[in-house]
Design a protein around this motif. Structure first.
Motif, mmCIF file in Angstrom:
data_model
loop_
_atom_site.group_PDB
_atom_site.id
_atom_site.type_symbol
_atom_site.label_atom_id
_atom_site.label_comp_id
_atom_site.label_asym_id
_atom_site.label_seq_id
_atom_site.Cartn_x
_atom_site.Cartn_y
_atom_site.Cartn_z
ATOM 1 N N ARG A 105 99.916 -43.202 95.546
ATOM 2 C CA ARG A 105 99.942 -42.017 94.691
ATOM 3 C C ARG A 105 101.330 -41.383 94.691
ATOM 4 N N LEU A 161 103.585 -43.213 92.416
ATOM 5 C CA LEU A 161 103.264 -43.032 91.007
ATOM 6 C C LEU A 161 103.624 -41.647 90.492
ATOM 7 N N LEU A 189 92.722 -43.542 92.482
ATOM 8 C CA LEU A 189 93.884 -42.724 92.154
ATOM 9 C C LEU A 189 93.613 -41.694 91.060
ATOM 10 N N THR A 190 92.589 -41.938 90.252
ATOM 11 C CA THR A 190 92.356 -41.076 89.096
ATOM 12 C C THR A 190 91.000 -40.392 89.098
ATOM 13 N N VAL A 246 97.043 -39.449 86.950
ATOM 14 C CA VAL A 246 96.940 -39.635 88.388
ATOM 15 C C VAL A 246 96.545 -38.300 89.019
ATOM 16 N N SER A 268 102.295 -37.731 85.140
ATOM 17 C CA SER A 268 102.007 -38.905 85.969
ATOM 18 C C SER A 268 100.805 -39.639 85.384
ATOM 19 N N ILE A 282 98.766 -43.558 84.813
ATOM 20 C CA ILE A 282 98.595 -44.935 85.249
ATOM 21 C C ILE A 282 97.830 -45.668 84.155
#
Length: 372
Positions: free
Chosen positions: A219, A222, A244-245, A273, A280, A282
């Motif tokens: 994390r 990212l 992560l999300t 994220v 941020s 992903i």
């Protein structure tokens, strides 16, 4: 007879006007077409998060109180130009995001980066994977499915060619020590994160979710970036994305017969994220079986191998850097140990990529770790 002649004279001597004119309509329409297109100065900018069957889902006013999801259709003037996850686009029409509404996508803003691939190395058609990403996370498993250094090398070449910083993430390290795989890239300035199973998981079961400490390390990497995850099916990309999300992407296992992962993601999807700074993102991509480099210039492929690129300054002009190229400086460079302990295997990998487009079936014979 005189009367008949008189009638003929009357019909030929009458006055004609424009109402008597009959014009046949043009086959392409009665109004001539123009090349001028509206500027759409009122268009609002959104970020494409996914594309599905002609519908483009975008987020508008991100990171504000007005943030909303809008579904759009493509305007005709865009023709066949691809729109992909990560694109910044101009939208007009109903951009309220209310249920059952459609906006119109009229413009693709200039892209900062474009990650491309071709179906194979001799396919002239390039495919845009994602746009505007600045970091590529190559996800491989230490085992089940087996890590393929050929795939990693291809991903790195595509990343460097696109101006995107790469990061290697290795999952399922409870199944095999990743030290040998990591050593293959020691000479590169390539960040490597090793992702293991959750604490308390039985050895060898490949259980995920992941160790929270390792998730936090990723994390942190990212944070502040638009990152794209790339990897074969079954390596744990979707599990990483979920961790992560906070999403609920479907996850799957590996076919016991073929050793290949099962596809669980059918389209690229951009997600924020959690716990990271604004901006941020992903982007999870579908698992891929091949990553062709037909769109990458020969010299650009060599430049992606940092530990070998410097050597080609000593090669004769026009050198193709193959095993049979006379005077190729790469062999002496590697023999002297200047490319590190993994130099011989890295040179072999480079030469496979350089010659893949000329040899039928080379893409299907990607090197697996420990296999020549």
């Amino acid at each position: 007879m005189a009367r008949k002649d008189s009638n003929r004279q009357d019909s030929t001597s009458r006055d004609w006007d424009e109402s008597d004119v009959r014009v046949r309509a043009r086959k392409s329409g009665s109004r001539p077409r123009t090349k001028e297109r509206p500027a759409h100065e009122d268009a609002v900018t959104g970020r494409i998060v996914t594309v599905d069957r002609g519908r483009y889902t975008a987020v508008l006013d991100e990171d504000t109180a007005q943030e909303r999801i809008v579904v759009a259709v493509r305007a005709k003037e865009l023709r066949r130009r691809p729109v992909v996850a990560g694109d910044l686009v101009g939208l007009v029409g109903d951009v309220s995001g209310a249920p059952d509404t459609l906006a119109r996508l009229v413009r693709i803003e200039e892209r900062s980066t474009v990650l491309r691939r071709s179906a194979d190395d001799d396919d002239p058609v390039e495919r845009v994977v994602v746009a505007n990403a600045d970091q590529l996370v190559v996800v491989v498993a230490a085992a089940n499915p087996e890590p393929r250094t050929g795939f990693i090398d291809r991903s790195l070449v595509a990343a460097y060619d696109a101006g995107i910083e790469p990061l290697l993430c290795i999952t399922k390290t409870d199944l095999r020590d990743p030290a040998e795989l990591v050593s293959h890239y020691t000479a590169l300035e390539l960040p490597v994160l090793v992702s293991g199973p959750a604490p308390g998981a039985a050895p060898g079961d490949g259980t995920l979710p992941l160790d929270p400490g390792l998730v936090e390390a990723l994390r942190e990497r990212l944070d502040g970036h638009v990152s794209v995850l790339l990897g074969h099916s079954g390596v744990g990309k979707s599990t990483l994305v979920n961790a992560l999300t906070g999403a609920d992407r479907a996850t799957g296992g590996v076919n016991a017969v073929t050793g290949r992962g099962r596809h669980t993601s059918s389209s690229a999807l951009a997600l924020k994220v959690e716990g990271a700074s604004p901006g941020s993102w992903i982007i999870d991509t579908p698992g891929i079986r091949s990553f062709g480099l037909a769109h990458v210039d020969h010299d650009r492929i060599v430049e992606a191998f940092d530990e070998l690129a410097e050597a080609i300054a000593g090669c004769p002009k026009g050198c193709r850097h193959t095993e049979t190229s006379p005077g190729c400086a790469l062999d002496a460079w590697v023999a002297e140990g200047r490319a590190g302990a993994a130099g011989p295997s890295r040179l072999a990998s480079l030469r496979r990529l350089l010659g893949a487009g000329a040899r039928a079936g080379e893409l299907r014979d990607e090197k697996e770790l420990g296999v020549s």
